[in-house]
Design a protein around this motif. Structure first.
Motif, PDB file in Angstrom:
ATOM      1  N   ILE A  24      -8.194   1.963  18.515  1.00  0.00           N
ATOM      2  CA  ILE A  24      -6.860   2.595  18.475  1.00  0.00           C
ATOM      3  C   ILE A  24      -6.807   3.614  17.346  1.00  0.00           C
ATOM      4  O   ILE A  24      -6.306   4.724  17.517  1.00  0.00           O
ATOM      5  CB  ILE A  24      -5.756   1.526  18.317  1.00  0.00           C
ATOM      6  N   ALA A  25      -7.345   3.253  16.188  1.00  0.00           N
ATOM      7  CA  ALA A  25      -7.359   4.170  15.050  1.00  0.00           C
ATOM      8  C   ALA A  25      -8.124   5.439  15.393  1.00  0.00           C
ATOM      9  O   ALA A  25      -7.697   6.550  15.065  1.00  0.00           O
ATOM     10  CB  ALA A  25      -7.975   3.487  13.841  1.00  0.00           C
ATOM     11  N   ARG A  26      -9.240   5.297  16.077  1.00  0.00           N
ATOM     12  CA  ARG A  26     -10.041   6.455  16.456  1.00  0.00           C
ATOM     13  C   ARG A  26      -9.301   7.316  17.480  1.00  0.00           C
ATOM     14  O   ARG A  26      -9.282   8.542  17.386  1.00  0.00           O
ATOM     15  CB  ARG A  26     -11.378   5.996  17.027  1.00  0.00           C
ATOM     16  N   LEU A  27      -8.661   6.672  18.458  1.00  0.00           N
ATOM     17  CA  LEU A  27      -7.954   7.414  19.505  1.00  0.00           C
ATOM     18  C   LEU A  27      -6.751   8.189  18.961  1.00  0.00           C
ATOM     19  O   LEU A  27      -6.488   9.319  19.367  1.00  0.00           O
ATOM     20  CB  LEU A  27      -7.483   6.455  20.608  1.00  0.00           C
ATOM     21  N   SER A  31      -6.122   5.894  10.145  1.00  0.00           N
ATOM     22  CA  SER A  31      -7.014   4.874   9.605  1.00  0.00           C
ATOM     23  C   SER A  31      -6.687   3.500  10.197  1.00  0.00           C
ATOM     24  O   SER A  31      -5.607   3.292  10.756  1.00  0.00           O
ATOM     25  CB  SER A  31      -6.889   4.815   8.088  1.00  0.00           C
ATOM     26  N   ARG A  32      -7.629   2.574  10.053  1.00  0.00           N
ATOM     27  CA  ARG A  32      -7.377   1.209  10.548  1.00  0.00           C
ATOM     28  C   ARG A  32      -6.237   0.558   9.777  1.00  0.00           C
ATOM     29  O   ARG A  32      -5.479  -0.237  10.331  1.00  0.00           O
ATOM     30  CB  ARG A  32      -8.646   0.363  10.435  1.00  0.00           C
ATOM     31  N   GLY A  33      -6.111   0.887   8.499  1.00  0.00           N
ATOM     32  CA  GLY A  33      -5.008   0.356   7.699  1.00  0.00           C
ATOM     33  C   GLY A  33      -3.651   0.817   8.228  1.00  0.00           C
ATOM     34  O   GLY A  33      -2.686   0.055   8.241  1.00  0.00           O
ATOM     35  N   THR A  34      -3.595   2.046   8.676  1.00  0.00           N
ATOM     36  CA  THR A  34      -2.362   2.572   9.255  1.00  0.00           C
ATOM     37  C   THR A  34      -2.021   1.838  10.544  1.00  0.00           C
ATOM     38  O   THR A  34      -0.858   1.525  10.811  1.00  0.00           O
ATOM     39  CB  THR A  34      -2.493   4.085   9.518  1.00  0.00           C
ATOM     40  N   VAL A  35      -3.048   1.530  11.334  1.00  0.00           N
ATOM     41  CA  VAL A  35      -2.824   0.775  12.566  1.00  0.00           C
ATOM     42  C   VAL A  35      -2.290  -0.609  12.219  1.00  0.00           C
ATOM     43  O   VAL A  35      -1.329  -1.092  12.830  1.00  0.00           O
ATOM     44  CB  VAL A  35      -4.130   0.670  13.394  1.00  0.00           C
ATOM     45  N   ASP A  36      -2.879  -1.261  11.214  1.00  0.00           N
ATOM     46  CA  ASP A  36      -2.398  -2.581  10.792  1.00  0.00           C
ATOM     47  C   ASP A  36      -0.947  -2.525  10.334  1.00  0.00           C
ATOM     48  O   ASP A  36      -0.137  -3.383  10.692  1.00  0.00           O
ATOM     49  CB  ASP A  36      -3.267  -3.135   9.656  1.00  0.00           C
ATOM     50  N   ARG A  37      -0.601  -1.522   9.544  1.00  0.00           N
ATOM     51  CA  ARG A  37       0.781  -1.399   9.057  1.00  0.00           C
ATOM     52  C   ARG A  37       1.750  -1.114  10.198  1.00  0.00           C
ATOM     53  O   ARG A  37       2.871  -1.613  10.222  1.00  0.00           O
ATOM     54  CB  ARG A  37       0.881  -0.321   7.991  1.00  0.00           C
ATOM     55  N   ALA A  38       1.328  -0.292  11.161  1.00  0.00           N
ATOM     56  CA  ALA A  38       2.194   0.034  12.297  1.00  0.00           C
ATOM     57  C   ALA A  38       2.456  -1.200  13.156  1.00  0.00           C
ATOM     58  O   ALA A  38       3.552  -1.357  13.703  1.00  0.00           O
ATOM     59  CB  ALA A  38       1.566   1.134  13.144  1.00  0.00           C
ATOM     60  N   LEU A  39       1.469  -2.069  13.269  1.00  0.00           N
ATOM     61  CA  LEU A  39       1.643  -3.279  14.078  1.00  0.00           C
ATOM     62  C   LEU A  39       2.387  -4.376  13.314  1.00  0.00           C
ATOM     63  O   LEU A  39       2.943  -5.284  13.933  1.00  0.00           O
ATOM     64  CB  LEU A  39       0.280  -3.799  14.544  1.00  0.00           C
TER      65      LEU A  39
END
Length: 82
Positions: A24-27, A31-39
């Motif tokens: 998801i972060a790549r798509l 960053s992966r951290g941003t994906v974690d915070r968004a979820l």
């Protein structure tokens, strides 16, 4: 700050269960951290800024009296002589 569109896309891609957080972060291009915070949050991101005022606030109520409250405009026209 994450954009609302990115936040919605992250949550949508994760809800389908077809993509890992890394994918998801790549798509989305975050960053992966941003994906974690968004979820981690249930609310959409909002930008809130405290009003800081203006450098002209101290002059706001002041009237110089020279123009009677009317602001003049000077127009310069080049190429004409009068």
């Amino acid at each position: 700050m994450i954009k609302l569109d990115d936040w919605a896309e992250i949550r949508h891609l994760h809800s389908t269960g077809q993509h890992s957080k890394r994918e998801i972060a790549r798509l989305v291009g975050v960053s992966r951290g941003t994906v974690d915070r968004a979820l981690a949050v249930d609310r959409a991101p909002t930008y809130q800024r405290e009003p800081s005022g203006s450098s002209f606030d101290e002059f706001a109520g002041r009237d110089s009296g020279r123009t009677g409250g009317v602001v003049g405009v000077t127009v310069v026209v080049s190429g004409e002589s009068r």
